[in-house]
Design a protein around this motif. Structure first.
Motif, PDB file in Angstrom:
ATOM      1  N   ILE A  91       0.723  -1.227  -0.055  1.00 38.26           N
ATOM      2  CA  ILE A  91      -0.086  -0.579   0.186  1.00 38.26           C
ATOM      3  C   ILE A  91       0.737   1.643   0.004  1.00 38.26           C
ATOM      4  O   ILE A  91       2.346   1.963   0.477  1.00 38.26           O
ATOM      5  CB  ILE A  91      -0.834  -0.127   1.300  1.00 38.26           C
TER       6      ILE A  91
ATOM      7  N   ARG B 256      -7.436  -0.278  -3.173  1.00 39.06           N
ATOM      8  CA  ARG B 256      -6.815  -0.174  -1.686  1.00 39.06           C
ATOM      9  C   ARG B 256      -5.915   0.014  -1.455  1.00 39.06           C
ATOM     10  O   ARG B 256      -5.655  -0.300  -0.530  1.00 39.06           O
ATOM     11  CB  ARG B 256      -6.614  -2.269  -1.414  1.00 39.06           C
TER      12      ARG B 256
ATOM     13  N   ASN C  64      -3.976   4.423   0.908  1.00 43.27           N
ATOM     14  CA  ASN C  64      -3.921   3.919   1.940  1.00 43.27           C
ATOM     15  C   ASN C  64      -4.199   5.740   3.021  1.00 43.27           C
ATOM     16  O   ASN C  64      -2.991   5.938   3.935  1.00 43.27           O
ATOM     17  CB  ASN C  64      -3.469   3.020   2.919  1.00 43.27           C
TER      18      ASN C  64
ATOM     19  N   HIS D 195       0.512   4.773   1.869  1.00 40.58           N
ATOM     20  CA  HIS D 195       0.483   5.043   2.977  1.00 40.58           C
ATOM     21  C   HIS D 195       0.117   6.595   3.425  1.00 40.58           C
ATOM     22  O   HIS D 195       1.709   6.705   3.227  1.00 40.58           O
ATOM     23  CB  HIS D 195       0.773   3.985   3.970  1.00 40.58           C
TER      24      HIS D 195
ATOM     25  N   LEU E  64      -6.225  -5.079   5.667  1.00 43.76           N
ATOM     26  CA  LEU E  64      -5.682  -4.192   4.722  1.00 43.76           C
ATOM     27  C   LEU E  64      -3.577  -4.566   4.464  1.00 43.76           C
ATOM     28  O   LEU E  64      -3.509  -4.419   3.830  1.00 43.76           O
ATOM     29  CB  LEU E  64      -5.960  -3.118   5.156  1.00 43.76           C
TER      30      LEU E  64
ATOM     31  N   ASP F 214      -7.572   5.535   6.917  1.00 46.87           N
ATOM     32  CA  ASP F 214      -7.229   5.399   8.999  1.00 46.87           C
ATOM     33  C   ASP F 214      -7.620   7.351   9.708  1.00 46.87           C
ATOM     34  O   ASP F 214      -6.812   7.709   9.291  1.00 46.87           O
ATOM     35  CB  ASP F 214      -6.071   5.010   8.796  1.00 46.87           C
TER      36      ASP F 214
ATOM     37  N   ARG G  13     -13.756  -1.190   6.443  1.00 46.02           N
ATOM     38  CA  ARG G  13     -12.919  -0.317   5.883  1.00 46.02           C
ATOM     39  C   ARG G  13     -11.942   0.593   6.306  1.00 46.02           C
ATOM     40  O   ARG G  13     -11.581   1.500   5.949  1.00 46.02           O
ATOM     41  CB  ARG G  13     -12.489   0.278   4.376  1.00 46.02           C
TER      42      ARG G  13
ATOM     43  N   CYS H  49     -10.915   2.133  -0.904  1.00 46.17           N
ATOM     44  CA  CYS H  49      -9.740   2.067  -0.708  1.00 46.17           C
ATOM     45  C   CYS H  49     -10.210   1.949   1.676  1.00 46.17           C
ATOM     46  O   CYS H  49     -11.663   2.598   1.868  1.00 46.17           O
ATOM     47  CB  CYS H  49      -9.800   4.630   0.096  1.00 46.17           C
ATOM     48  N   TRP H  50      -9.303   1.586   2.024  1.00 43.02           N
ATOM     49  CA  TRP H  50      -9.384   1.645   3.627  1.00 43.02           C
ATOM     50  C   TRP H  50      -8.860   3.168   4.411  1.00 43.02           C
ATOM     51  O   TRP H  50      -7.765   3.567   3.557  1.00 43.02           O
ATOM     52  CB  TRP H  50      -7.897   0.348   3.892  1.00 43.02           C
TER      53      TRP H  50
END
Ligand code: ZN
Length: 391
Positions: free
Chosen positions: A194, A221, A224, A196, A339, A249, A280, A246-247
């Motif tokens: 990913i 995905r 992130n 991030h 994830l 955070d 997610r 998308c995940w």
């Protein structure tokens, strides 16, 4: 093989399983059922721990912590020191992903890998993302793909900064190149693969990610975003991206009264109430990072340090608000495991790692088992890092 029988745990796997006995051996869960004695489970050299109905959860997965210490944004004396083992275990965190932040200049991926390896030697499950805020990406081998393919600790890239005055002001093409390297690195290895993304306070928000999804073939995905709750408008943009795959955070940082931001507990409830996909969303601590407050000139006006304990504090706040454990717990455990492709983490299941966080009646972390070993008992760290002061 020393085994451990945990009796009368109120298990959340993260789904509610009710009262269960658990048998742990070789670092894994060997058996779970209603009554070990009735099931005829008899093991030599078994430690028996009676929980009397206390809640047993999968250990928390913290997908964003500055393991080497972050900071440095107000001069070299503001570089935060590394985060020692028991700062994680006392907070119920059993798996962590390290990141470099603003300072990928005096700190390096080499230092990060060594820090991950040190924490692993002490029993913590630890990984990291290669790179930092900036372009060109700070790597160990010279390439994001090679870092993920050849360095065991690296599972993705980040936290690459967008919409932030501290970013490299990446263009769409630059962002896509880094994301594709992460994605292919993930394909080659089965790792997370990913990108991030650190989000700043800038008005462009997530527009770059929306453009990337619109024009590229990369799966959603791969992108992130983190710190999505730092601005209320940004949070709404993140909800839309979660619907696209998308995940996203949430960061468990402190929020001041009247600030244009959501606390992590409020953000998680707003996320779940909005009907966005419940699987997610994750919550991370930003532990070891500095939390600078900038004035209009871009100077640091004040500095806080993030702590891994903010995850447990956020879960406690949610439980005090009357939320059912099984509704909110996946954001701290199984969602991050999915994830990050940490296949035997984030769930209480036979064959999975015996990483457990046990809560007392006040919703505080009382005991922590990591890979079948008790790191924390009755709120005290039984195992400490090499240079931590023993009390
Ligand atoms: Zn960040």
């Amino acid at each position: 093989m020393t085994t451990c029988l945990i009796r009368n745990a109120n298990v959340f796997a993260p789904e509610a399983l009710g009262r269960r006995d658990l048998v742990v051996g070789g670092g894994k869960l060997l058996w779970i059922g209603e009554d070990a004695s009735k099931a005829g489970i008899g093991l030599p050299e078994t430690d028996v721990i009676e929980l009397q109905g206390r809640r047993l959860l999968p250990g928390f997965i913290d997908g964003h912590a500055h393991l080497t210490g972050g900071g440095g944004e107000a001069g070299a004396h503001t570089r935060v020191p590394p985060v020692p083992l028991s700062r994680f275990t006392l907070a119920g965190v059993t798996s962590v992903v390290g990141v470099l932040g603003t300072d990928d200049t005096t700190r390096s991926p080499r230092d990060l890998v060594a820090t991950v390896n040190g924490l692993r030697n002490e029993g913590l499950n630890a990984w990291a993302h290669t790179g930092g805020y900036h372009l060109p990406v700070a790597t160990l081998t010279g390439s994001v793909r090679d870092d993920i393919a050849f360095i065991d600790a690296f599972i993705g890239v980040g936290e690459l900064a967008i919409c932030d005055h501290r970013s490299s002001q990446p263009t769409l093409d630059e962002l896509l190149r880094v994301a594709s390297d992460a994605h292919v690195g993930g394909l080659l290895t089965g790792k997370a693969g990913i990108l991030h993304l650190h989000l700043g306070d800038g008005p462009r928000g997530l527009s770059l990610v929306r453009e990337a999804l619109a024009i590229s073939e990369l799966p959603a995905r791969v992108f992130n975003p983190t710190h999505i709750n730092r601005r209320k408008g940004l949070f709404e943009e993140a909800l839309a991206l979660a619907h696209q795959g998308c995940w996203v955070d949430i960061t468990a940082f402190p929020v001041d009264e009247g600030e244009d931001a959501w606390t992590a507990d409020e953000a998680l409830l707003r996320y779940l109430d909005s009907g966005a996909p419940a699987g997610r969303v994750t919550i991370s601590s930003d532990g070891g990072g500095c939390l600078p407050h900038f004035d209009a000139e871009g100077r640091v006006a004040r500095m806080d340090v993030g702590s891994p304990s903010s995850l447990a504090e956020t879960l406690r706040a949610l439980l005090l608000r009357g939320q059912p454990m099984e509704r909110v717990l996946p954001a701290f455990t199984s969602n991050a495991a999915d994830l990050l492709r940490l296949r035997d983490k984030g769930r209480v299941a036979v064959g999975a790692a015996a990483d457990y966080t046990i809560l007392d009646e006040e919703h505080r972390v009382s005991d922590v088992m990591l890979g079948g070993r008790w790191h924390v008992r009755a709120g005290e760290a039984k195992i400490r890092g090499m240079f931590e002061e023993s009390r």
